[in-house]
Structures are given as structure tokens and as C-alpha cells.
Design a protein around this motif. Structure first.
Motif, PDB file in Angstrom:
ATOM      1  N   GLY A  32     -27.751  33.415  -1.815  1.00 53.73           N
ATOM      2  CA  GLY A  32     -26.532  34.165  -1.582  1.00 53.73           C
ATOM      3  C   GLY A  32     -25.362  33.249  -1.320  1.00 53.73           C
ATOM      4  N   GLY A  33     -24.180  33.845  -1.182  1.00 58.88           N
ATOM      5  CA  GLY A  33     -22.974  33.061  -0.940  1.00 58.88           C
ATOM      6  C   GLY A  33     -22.707  32.103  -2.078  1.00 58.88           C
ATOM      7  N   ALA A  34     -22.304  30.892  -1.733  1.00 60.40           N
ATOM      8  CA  ALA A  34     -22.032  29.862  -2.730  1.00 60.40           C
ATOM      9  C   ALA A  34     -23.247  28.973  -2.967  1.00 60.40           C
ATOM     10  CB  ALA A  34     -20.844  29.003  -2.286  1.00 60.40           C
ATOM     11  N   GLY A  99     -34.006  38.272  -1.047  1.00 63.92           N
ATOM     12  CA  GLY A  99     -32.605  37.997  -1.316  1.00 63.92           C
ATOM     13  C   GLY A  99     -31.859  37.919  -0.007  1.00 63.92           C
ATOM     14  N   CYS A 100     -30.976  36.942   0.118  1.00 63.02           N
ATOM     15  CA  CYS A 100     -30.178  36.783   1.328  1.00 63.02           C
ATOM     16  C   CYS A 100     -28.698  36.969   0.993  1.00 63.02           C
ATOM     17  CB  CYS A 100     -30.398  35.404   1.951  1.00 63.02           C
ATOM     18  SG  CYS A 100     -32.043  35.185   2.665  1.00 63.02           S
ATOM     19  N   SER A 101     -27.988  37.683   1.842  1.00 62.40           N
ATOM     20  CA  SER A 101     -26.547  37.889   1.712  1.00 62.40           C
ATOM     21  C   SER A 101     -26.232  38.540   0.363  1.00 62.40           C
ATOM     22  CB  SER A 101     -25.813  36.561   1.900  1.00 62.40           C
ATOM     23  OG  SER A 101     -24.424  36.748   2.000  1.00 62.40           O
ATOM     24  N   SER A 102     -25.355  37.948  -0.446  1.00 62.29           N
ATOM     25  CA  SER A 102     -25.073  38.534  -1.756  1.00 62.29           C
ATOM     26  C   SER A 102     -26.322  38.561  -2.629  1.00 62.29           C
ATOM     27  CB  SER A 102     -23.947  37.777  -2.457  1.00 62.29           C
ATOM     28  OG  SER A 102     -24.205  36.391  -2.489  1.00 62.29           O
ATOM     29  N   GLY A 103     -27.270  37.638  -2.380  1.00 60.58           N
ATOM     30  CA  GLY A 103     -28.551  37.688  -3.079  1.00 60.58           C
ATOM     31  C   GLY A 103     -29.358  38.914  -2.720  1.00 60.58           C
ATOM     32  N   ALA A 104     -29.158  39.432  -1.489  1.00 59.03           N
ATOM     33  CA  ALA A 104     -29.822  40.677  -1.092  1.00 59.03           C
ATOM     34  C   ALA A 104     -29.224  41.871  -1.817  1.00 59.03           C
ATOM     35  CB  ALA A 104     -29.714  40.861   0.421  1.00 59.03           C
ATOM     36  N   VAL A 105     -27.921  41.829  -2.106  1.00 53.40           N
ATOM     37  CA  VAL A 105     -27.292  42.876  -2.910  1.00 53.40           C
ATOM     38  C   VAL A 105     -27.947  42.919  -4.284  1.00 53.40           C
ATOM     39  CG1 VAL A 105     -25.124  43.672  -3.931  1.00 53.40           C
ATOM     40  CG2 VAL A 105     -25.120  42.639  -1.650  1.00 53.40           C
ATOM     41  N   VAL A 106     -28.176  41.750  -4.869  1.00 52.40           N
ATOM     42  CA  VAL A 106     -28.841  41.659  -6.171  1.00 52.40           C
ATOM     43  C   VAL A 106     -30.268  42.190  -6.078  1.00 52.40           C
ATOM     44  CG1 VAL A 106     -29.595  40.073  -7.984  1.00 52.40           C
ATOM     45  CG2 VAL A 106     -27.396  39.706  -6.849  1.00 52.40           C
ATOM     46  N   ALA A 107     -30.980  41.806  -5.018  1.00 52.43           N
ATOM     47  CA  ALA A 107     -32.372  42.236  -4.864  1.00 52.43           C
ATOM     48  C   ALA A 107     -32.477  43.757  -4.771  1.00 52.43           C
ATOM     49  CB  ALA A 107     -32.978  41.586  -3.629  1.00 52.43           C
TER      50      ALA A 107
END
Length: 275
Positions: A32-34, A99-107
Motif C-alpha cells: 500500500g501507499g508508495a 493487503g495493507c492500506s491502499s493495498g487493502a482497498v485492492v484486496a
């Protein structure tokens, strides 16, 4: 730390760099993030003792170049990228996903659209502020961060971001653990892309609650860090979404960056939840 096996996957509009370790059922780690695949380096070996662990650089970040112009990014496109990686690395069975942060949105989008390909999904602090009672202050913050980037650059934008999420002005960031210092320069180079083209569109996403409710049974864990309890934009969406879809909610060690700040404890909790 053993060197991971690396590869590339051609997807529409980009070439994804990915890394794998270990053997057994697939666990896909979405940064997630950058951040890029290096986000999870501190806990990858602990996880790889039990599973095939894969992570990757999201499109437009680090070693995953775009094939065309850089524009605002779309959750569904990133979710398609993750789905294609699962099809490549686990063609014969379902995968687990963190998924963490924005990666959690994707998950979460991946679970809503492809539940049959997923065994278990842990979504750690997805900043889906639209599920909160009053998302407007958070929308304003993210817009201010983007405008600060355009006007003053990365440093002031990140300072505004940290302050707006509950950090103290001038607060020094936590020193990166040795395992992920290699990623630091890549992550810094990714920050303009994240702040301009990912932050606002991803946080403005409205999750498909009906699809998640249908898919959640036995598959979904919404999660947040214990140290994030006072940060409504980070802790609140996971808690609220868990209530709305009827899924499990779990607290992890640390805060929003628990996967890097306390990697061994984070990995232990993750493995327990994955079963």
C-alpha cells in the motif's frame, strides 16, 4: 535473508515486477501507499516457512513500468493485476491475500469480484472513508494533500498528510528496519505518483458491500492496528465495514505500518488468521 525469485508479468498497460519465496499454498501480499514488494521483506521469510509468498510492485511504481501515460489510477485495474498474478502463480487452487492500506482497498475489490479464487483475505486498514458517517473531513484532507504536493512538493504534502491523520507537526518518521531500507529510495520516488494519482481516487472508492457480504463468510478478515485506534480514517473504515458485511474484525500489533514496524509479530498474527 534468502534472495527471492523474481519475475515479470505483462498486463494490459504495464509490466509487473513480482517476487516469490517458499512453497505451498499461495499467499499474495499487496503493498500500500508508495511502497512496493519490499514492504514485506521483514516478514516474508517467516511467512515463506509455511506458504509460497508473493509480492509485487504495483503498476507505475518502482520496477513495474507503465506502457503509456501516467493518469489517475483505478482500483479495478489494480485488482485485475492482482488477479492475473494469482492466475499465474496459483493456477490450480485458491490463494490467500493480505493487503495493507491502499493495498487493502485492492484486496477487497479482488474479493468482491473473484471470490472463487480466494481462500482468505486479510484487509489491514483500508482507508475507505466513504463508509464512515462523515467522510467529508477526510475527503478534504486528501484533496489538501494533493494540492500541497502540486504547490509545494512532496515534503510539505507528506507533513500535511501525517498531521491530518493524527501525527504531530514536525514528528520524525519511524526509522525503517534494515530489511526494507533498500526500498526507501524507490518508495520516495513513488511518492509523487501515490499522492497525485492514487490517494484521492482510492480513498474515494465505495466498496461493493453486497458482494463482500456474499463473499465474506469464512473468507474475509477486516483488520486494523492497535496503535491506530485514534486515527479515524485508518481504523474506522475497517471496523465499520466489518460490521456492514458481517465479517471478522481483528487487531494487529502496531499501527498503520505494523507490517514494517513489528514484522515478526505481524506475521505471527497473520498466520494465525490464515489458519
Amino acid at each position: 535473508m534468502p534472495t527471492p525469485t523474481t519475475g515479470t508479468l505483462e498486463v494490459p498497460g504495464a509490466t509487473l515486477h513480482y517476487e516469490t519465496r517458499g512453497s505451498g499454498p499461495l499467499l499474495l501480499l499487496i503493498p500500500g501507499g508508495a511502497a512496493d514488494a519490499g514492504l514485506y521483506a521483514g516478514m516474508a521469510d517467516d511467512l515463506a516457512a509455511h506458504r509460497t509468498v508473493a509480492s509485487y510492485d504495483p503498476r507505475g511504481f518502482s520496477r513495474s513500468p507503465l506502457g503509456g501515460a501516467l493518469t489517475d489510477q483505478r482500483v479495478d485495474v489494480w485488482s485485475d493485476d492482482a488477479h492475473r498474478l494469482i492466475e499465474l502463480l496459483s493456477p490450480d487452487g485458491p490463494a490467500s491475500v493480505l493487503g495493507c492500506s491502499s493495498g487493502a482497498v485492492v484486496a477487497l475489490d479482488l474479493l468482491a469480484r473473484h471470490p472463487e479464487r480466494l481462500r482468505r483475505v486479510v484487509a489491514h486498514e483500508p482507508p475507505l472513508v466513504e463508509v464512515l458517517d462523515d467522510p467529508a473531513p477526510h475527503r478534504r484532507l486528501f484533496a489538501e494533500v494533493r494540492e500541497t504536493l502540486r504547490r509545494d512538493g512532496v515534503g510539505p504534502a507528506m507533513a500535511r498528510f501525517s498531521e491530518g491523520l493524527g501525527g504531530r507537526p514536525g514528528e520524525q518518521p519511524t526509522e525503517l528496519p534494515p530489511e526494507i531500507r533498500e526500498m526507501a529510495a524507490r518508495m520516495h520516488a513513488n511518492l509523487p505518483v501515490f499522492l497525485e494519482h492514487v490517494l484521492c481516487p482510492f480513498t474515494a472508492t465505495v466498496p461493493d458491500v453486497a458482494a463482500l457480504r456474499h463473499a465474506a463468510a469464512g473468507r474475509l478478515v477486516l483488520a486494523a492496528g492497535r496503535d491506530s485506534r485514534e486515527q479515524e480514517a485508518l481504523y474506522g473504515p475497517a471496523r465499520r465495514l466489518a460490521e456492514r458485511v458481517g465479517s471478522e474484525f481483528a487487531e494487529f500489533p502496531g499501527g498503520h505500518l505494523g507490517a514494517t514496524e513489528q514484522p515478526k509479530e505481524f506475521a505471527e498474527q497473520l498466520l494465525t488468521l490464515l489458519g
